[in-house]
Design a protein around this motif. Sequence first.
Motif, PDB file in Angstrom:
ATOM      1  N   PHE A  35       0.879  -1.168   0.000  1.00  0.00           N
ATOM      2  CA  PHE A  35       0.000   0.000   0.000  1.00  0.00           C
ATOM      3  C   PHE A  35       0.915   1.216   0.000  1.00  0.00           C
ATOM      4  O   PHE A  35       2.106   1.118   0.281  1.00  0.00           O
ATOM      5  N   ALA A  36       0.360   2.374  -0.310  1.00  0.00           N
ATOM      6  CA  ALA A  36       1.153   3.613  -0.236  1.00  0.00           C
ATOM      7  C   ALA A  36       0.250   4.759   0.209  1.00  0.00           C
ATOM      8  O   ALA A  36       0.372   5.265   1.316  1.00  0.00           O
ATOM      9  N   CYS A  37      -0.695   5.167  -0.648  1.00  0.00           N
ATOM     10  CA  CYS A  37      -1.421   6.416  -0.380  1.00  0.00           C
ATOM     11  C   CYS A  37      -2.544   6.266   0.645  1.00  0.00           C
ATOM     12  O   CYS A  37      -2.865   7.210   1.347  1.00  0.00           O
ATOM     13  N   ARG A  38      -3.177   5.140   0.690  1.00  0.00           N
ATOM     14  CA  ARG A  38      -4.337   4.849   1.548  1.00  0.00           C
ATOM     15  C   ARG A  38      -5.578   5.660   1.184  1.00  0.00           C
ATOM     16  O   ARG A  38      -6.546   5.674   1.942  1.00  0.00           O
ATOM     17  N   GLY A  64      -6.858   5.790  -2.311  1.00  0.00           N
ATOM     18  CA  GLY A  64      -7.385   5.482  -3.629  1.00  0.00           C
ATOM     19  C   GLY A  64      -6.708   6.198  -4.776  1.00  0.00           C
ATOM     20  O   GLY A  64      -7.350   6.460  -5.796  1.00  0.00           O
ATOM     21  N   VAL A  65      -5.449   6.487  -4.652  1.00  0.00           N
ATOM     22  CA  VAL A  65      -4.741   7.191  -5.717  1.00  0.00           C
ATOM     23  C   VAL A  65      -3.638   6.334  -6.345  1.00  0.00           C
ATOM     24  O   VAL A  65      -3.479   6.287  -7.567  1.00  0.00           O
ATOM     25  N   CYS A  66      -2.872   5.635  -5.523  1.00  0.00           N
ATOM     26  CA  CYS A  66      -1.662   4.974  -6.045  1.00  0.00           C
ATOM     27  C   CYS A  66      -1.941   3.635  -6.709  1.00  0.00           C
ATOM     28  O   CYS A  66      -1.157   3.166  -7.535  1.00  0.00           O
ATOM     29  N   GLY A  67      -3.030   2.971  -6.356  1.00  0.00           N
ATOM     30  CA  GLY A  67      -3.375   1.696  -6.984  1.00  0.00           C
ATOM     31  C   GLY A  67      -2.583   0.502  -6.493  1.00  0.00           C
ATOM     32  O   GLY A  67      -2.630  -0.565  -7.105  1.00  0.00           O
ATOM     33  N   SER A  68      -1.858   0.632  -5.399  1.00  0.00           N
ATOM     34  CA  SER A  68      -0.961  -0.466  -4.993  1.00  0.00           C
ATOM     35  C   SER A  68      -1.589  -1.471  -4.038  1.00  0.00           C
ATOM     36  O   SER A  68      -0.997  -2.505  -3.767  1.00  0.00           O
ATOM     37  N   CYS A  69      -2.776  -1.210  -3.517  1.00  0.00           N
ATOM     38  CA  CYS A  69      -3.302  -2.024  -2.409  1.00  0.00           C
ATOM     39  C   CYS A  69      -4.304  -3.075  -2.846  1.00  0.00           C
ATOM     40  O   CYS A  69      -4.996  -3.652  -2.005  1.00  0.00           O
ATOM     41  N   CYS A  86      -7.888  -0.128   0.324  1.00  0.00           N
ATOM     42  CA  CYS A  86      -7.897   1.077   1.155  1.00  0.00           C
ATOM     43  C   CYS A  86      -9.218   1.822   1.076  1.00  0.00           C
ATOM     44  O   CYS A  86      -9.520   2.651   1.932  1.00  0.00           O
TER      45      CYS A  86
HETATM   46  S1  FES Z   1      -3.134   2.452  -0.971  1.00  0.00           S
HETATM   47 FE1  FES Z   1      -3.117   3.731  -2.739  1.00  0.00          FE
HETATM   48  S2  FES Z   1      -4.923   3.114  -3.836  1.00  0.00           S
HETATM   49 FE2  FES Z   1      -5.008   1.980  -1.974  1.00  0.00          FE
END
Ligand code: FES
Length: 240
Positions: free
Chosen positions: A52-55, A57-62, A74
């Motif tokens: 995860f990164a942004c928490r 809904g922006v980075c798309g990693s989770c 997230c």
């Molecule tokens: S942590 Fe970035 S979109 Fe979910």
Amino acid sequence: MAETDMLEVSIWRGNEAGDFVGYRVPRHDNQTVLDVVTHVQRHIDPSLSYRFACRVGVCGSCAMSVNGVPRWTCRTHVRRVASDLRLRIAPLRNLPVIKDLAVDMRPFFVKWRRARGYFISTATREDAFARVRPDSPRRRQADQGIECINCAVCYAACDVVAWKPDYLGPAALNRAWTLVNDERDEHRDLHLHAVAAEGGCLSCHSQQGCLKHCPMGLNPAAGIAGLKRAVSGALLRGEL
Ligand code: FES
């Protein structure tokens, strides 16, 4: 804490040959699935791997599979997906598992490259700004797909990717569609050539799992249909 205040959570542990392991996690209001995974990692087993990164809904990693459905964790509230207080959290489908909930994203991005999902232009910073009318038909088409966050939820949801591993998949084709409609891109022909190849847009069965599950509300299936029309037209004109 009362029994009803605990979530029964099964999380995939290990690589492809792993298995689900059970955890009990306190239930809270406004708790997301990512909060649950983070609780397990921070309070129960620090060896749990996930991204995860942004928490927000922006980075798309989770993205993970939650009770069998690919989701951005997230922005997925537990109350929406675990009315019986049970969660089964697994790595995304259609991608190799590195460890636990972390998948290898390389095949996903290799396909973006195969689809020529990158901007092609000879313009430099010395050139004047391109003028693109926001209401032009092509700009409107591009706008509909431009907000992709590369989370791979659509890729995991796609049965054609599961059946046909060389299929480029919804995200790469959606990206190609935005570039085919980008009036600044100088090689529409190269993008069309790439998506017309084996495993390209013509492999899509229009099942629309991508449309159903995209957390950003995009419609990759519509873009793929647009690519099919553009490829067919180019083939009939002898341009491909
Ligand atoms: S942590 Fe970035 S979109 Fe979910």
